[in-house]
Scaffold this motif. Structure first.
Motif, short mmCIF file in Angstrom:
data_model
loop_
_atom_site.label_atom_id
_atom_site.label_comp_id
_atom_site.label_asym_id
_atom_site.label_seq_id
_atom_site.Cartn_x
_atom_site.Cartn_y
_atom_site.Cartn_z
N ARG A 65 -41.79 6.17 -68.83
CA ARG A 65 -40.77 5.34 -68.18
C ARG A 65 -41.40 4.33 -67.24
N LEU A 66 -42.68 4.09 -67.37
CA LEU A 66 -43.39 3.25 -66.39
C LEU A 66 -43.57 1.80 -66.84
N GLY A 67 -42.83 1.38 -67.85
CA GLY A 67 -42.96 0.00 -68.32
C GLY A 67 -42.56 -1.02 -67.27
N GLY A 68 -41.70 -0.62 -66.33
CA GLY A 68 -41.28 -1.54 -65.28
C GLY A 68 -42.41 -2.01 -64.40
N LEU A 69 -43.47 -1.19 -64.29
CA LEU A 69 -44.63 -1.60 -63.48
C LEU A 69 -45.27 -2.87 -64.04
N ALA A 70 -45.38 -2.94 -65.37
CA ALA A 70 -45.96 -4.13 -66.00
C ALA A 70 -45.06 -5.34 -65.79
N ILE A 71 -43.75 -5.14 -65.87
CA ILE A 71 -42.81 -6.24 -65.66
C ILE A 71 -42.93 -6.79 -64.25
N VAL A 72 -42.91 -5.89 -63.27
CA VAL A 72 -42.98 -6.31 -61.86
C VAL A 72 -44.32 -6.96 -61.55
N ILE A 162 -25.49 -7.72 -54.59
CA ILE A 162 -26.87 -7.43 -54.97
C ILE A 162 -27.04 -5.96 -55.32
N ILE A 163 -26.50 -5.08 -54.50
CA ILE A 163 -26.62 -3.64 -54.77
C ILE A 163 -25.89 -3.27 -56.06
N PHE A 164 -24.72 -3.87 -56.27
CA PHE A 164 -23.96 -3.58 -57.49
C PHE A 164 -24.73 -4.00 -58.73
N LEU A 165 -25.29 -5.22 -58.74
CA LEU A 165 -26.02 -5.69 -59.91
C LEU A 165 -27.33 -4.93 -60.11
N ASN A 166 -27.93 -4.49 -59.01
CA ASN A 166 -29.10 -3.62 -59.10
C ASN A 166 -28.81 -2.42 -59.99
N ASN A 167 -27.73 -1.75 -59.66
CA ASN A 167 -27.37 -0.53 -60.37
C ASN A 167 -26.73 -0.82 -61.73
N ALA A 168 -26.08 -1.97 -61.87
CA ALA A 168 -25.43 -2.31 -63.13
C ALA A 168 -26.45 -2.45 -64.26
N PHE A 169 -27.57 -3.11 -64.00
CA PHE A 169 -28.60 -3.24 -65.02
C PHE A 169 -29.24 -1.88 -65.31
N ASN A 170 -29.33 -1.06 -64.29
CA ASN A 170 -29.87 0.29 -64.49
C ASN A 170 -28.96 1.11 -65.40
N LEU A 171 -27.65 0.90 -65.28
CA LEU A 171 -26.69 1.67 -66.07
C LEU A 171 -26.68 1.28 -67.55
N ILE A 172 -26.95 0.01 -67.87
CA ILE A 172 -26.95 -0.39 -69.27
C ILE A 172 -28.27 -0.09 -69.96
N GLY A 232 -38.12 -1.17 -63.69
CA GLY A 232 -37.85 -2.44 -64.36
C GLY A 232 -36.40 -2.85 -64.26
N ALA A 233 -35.48 -1.90 -64.47
CA ALA A 233 -34.05 -2.23 -64.46
C ALA A 233 -33.60 -2.72 -63.08
N LEU A 234 -34.10 -2.08 -62.02
CA LEU A 234 -33.71 -2.48 -60.67
C LEU A 234 -34.22 -3.88 -60.34
N ILE A 235 -35.43 -4.20 -60.78
CA ILE A 235 -35.99 -5.53 -60.51
C ILE A 235 -35.22 -6.60 -61.27
N ILE A 236 -34.87 -6.34 -62.53
CA ILE A 236 -34.09 -7.31 -63.30
C ILE A 236 -32.74 -7.54 -62.62
N GLY A 237 -32.11 -6.46 -62.17
CA GLY A 237 -30.84 -6.59 -61.48
C GLY A 237 -30.97 -7.37 -60.18
N LEU A 238 -32.02 -7.09 -59.42
CA LEU A 238 -32.24 -7.77 -58.14
C LEU A 238 -32.44 -9.27 -58.32
N VAL A 239 -33.34 -9.64 -59.22
CA VAL A 239 -33.65 -11.06 -59.43
C VAL A 239 -32.45 -11.78 -60.03
N SER A 240 -31.74 -11.13 -60.96
CA SER A 240 -30.55 -11.75 -61.56
C SER A 240 -29.49 -12.01 -60.50
#
Length: 380
Positions: A65-72, A162-172, A232-240
């Motif tokens: 589950r560590l692919g987000g490290l490469a993205i960040v 911001i907090i909502f979209l953070n978690n929204a990307f994590n949920l999908i 990865g999901a949290l970062i995508i949500g944050l930046v979006s």
């Protein structure tokens, strides 16, 4: 020598910014492509896997589950390299927020994190963006009957968003490739819109993240070799969320500002409609059933499509197509106004969900009828 190179690069940036958009995308893309194999190897070496012991998981083998490290990592490096050309100091607050959120996501991916810790750190990160980085809404153009907002109310609303979209990307992020594809659609769309608006810093941010996600998708497409995890999901949500806020603010109607796009809030919603609608839907259902809105289940739209027998890659293509159509339609109809456009967006998504519900009911009915038919045949 270095000064001359810097002047030359800035001249190219002013005359042909498209070259830099492509360069920052390819840089982020390449860094992720080359780093993911090392992440997979490290996960194998130290037994760092997404354990398939949770009821919401559907994969049959241990996957990192560590692919987000490469993205960040690639996103941060790309932004640092290019931010000096635009003298965009606010990027420092975005990077700082990403680093803090990465620490949260990494801990959650490896050891797990309780809800209170998650919320506290997400609130801290959102506060940095809103009150120091300037990622704050000052008006909603009458959406939800909200017009101009002062520092306090605008700040609170921006924090929640911001907090909502953070978690929204994590949920999908429940099936192979879905969060990544929706993330690419979102960031590329914002990038193109900011290009049209001649907002170079935000276009850089959007294309850097799009490139990072693109490189990751090669390994995350069905069947996935690695997951982006919460990191990865949290970062995508944050930046979006940050890009959405800036897009709305830069297209605000004022005496001195002539927006490039009308109905900016509606366009932003259309870009992020998949995580927004899915999250609001499951939250409302859980609350209606007197359950915690933060307790996971398998009632997301992608889970429901799986119950219909669709493979993950087809689910991703169907969801992505819906997202692209809603974006294109909203931009084409932007003069209709925010209220009508957002109402239409919710209507389209609701209709999509109703069709899924009808198909599931039909499948369940056929399933229940099958034993009856079998018994009838056996009696003959």
């Amino acid at each position: 020598m270095l000064a001359n190179i810097s002047v030359l690069l800035k001249d190219i940036l002013n005359t042909n910014p498209e070259l830099f958009y492509g360069a920052i995308f390819l840089l982020a893309f390449g860094m992720v492509m080359f780093s993911i194999p090392s992440v997979i190897y490290t996960s194998l070496r130290y037994n760092l896997f997404d354990r398939n012991d949770l009821h919401r998981k559907n994969h049959k083998r241990n996957i990192s589950r560590l692919g987000g490290l490469a993205i960040v990592g690639s996103f941060t490096i790309s932004i640092l390299l290019f931010s000096t050309l635009t003298n965009y100091k606010e990027a420092n607050f975005l990077i700082a927020s990403c680093i803090l959120l990465t620490a949260l996501g990494l801990k959650d991916d490896v050891y797990g994190t309780n809800t209170s810790t998650k919320f506290s750190l997400q609130l801290t990160v959102a506060s940095i963006l809103v009150f120091f980085g300037g990622f704050r809404l000052t008006s909603l153009y009458g959406v939800l009957t909200i017009g101009e907002m002062n520092l306090i109310w605008g700040g609170i609303f921006s924090l929640i968003l911001i907090i909502f979209l953070n978690n929204a990307f994590n949920l999908i992020d429940g099936i192979d490739g879905l969060a990544g594809v929706i993330g690419i659609i979102s960031t590329v769309t914002f990038g193109v819109l900011f290009c049209i608006m001649h907002q170079l810093p935000y276009a850089f941010i959007a294309f850097a993240l799009a490139g990072a996600i693109g490189g990751f998708l090669k390994y995350n497409w069905f069947p996935a070799k690695i997951f982006m995890g919460d990191t990865g999901a949290l970062i995508i949500g944050l930046v979006s969320a940050a890009l959405a806020i800036k897009f709305i603010e830069l297209n605000k109607f004022t005496g001195t500002n002539h927006p490039a796009f009308f109905s900016a809030p509606a366009i932003a919603v259309s870009i992020l409609i998949v995580p927004i609608f899915d999250s609001l839907r499951v939250f409302c259902i859980r609350i209606f059933n007197r359950k915690s809105p933060f307790k996971g289940d398998r009632n997301h739209i992608h889970h429901r499509l799986e119950k219909l027998g669709m493979k993950p890659n087809k689910i991703v293509w169907l969801t992505a197509s819906l997202n692209v159509v809603t974006i294109a339609s909203t931009i084409a109809l932007q003069t209709l106004g925010n209220f009508l456009l957002i109402f239409l967006l919710i209507g389209v998504c609701s209709l999509f969900n109703i069709v899924i519900t009808w198909q599931l009911s039909k499948k369940e009915s056929n399933k229940n009828l099958s034993p009856v038919k079998a018994n009838a045949m056996s009696s003959l």
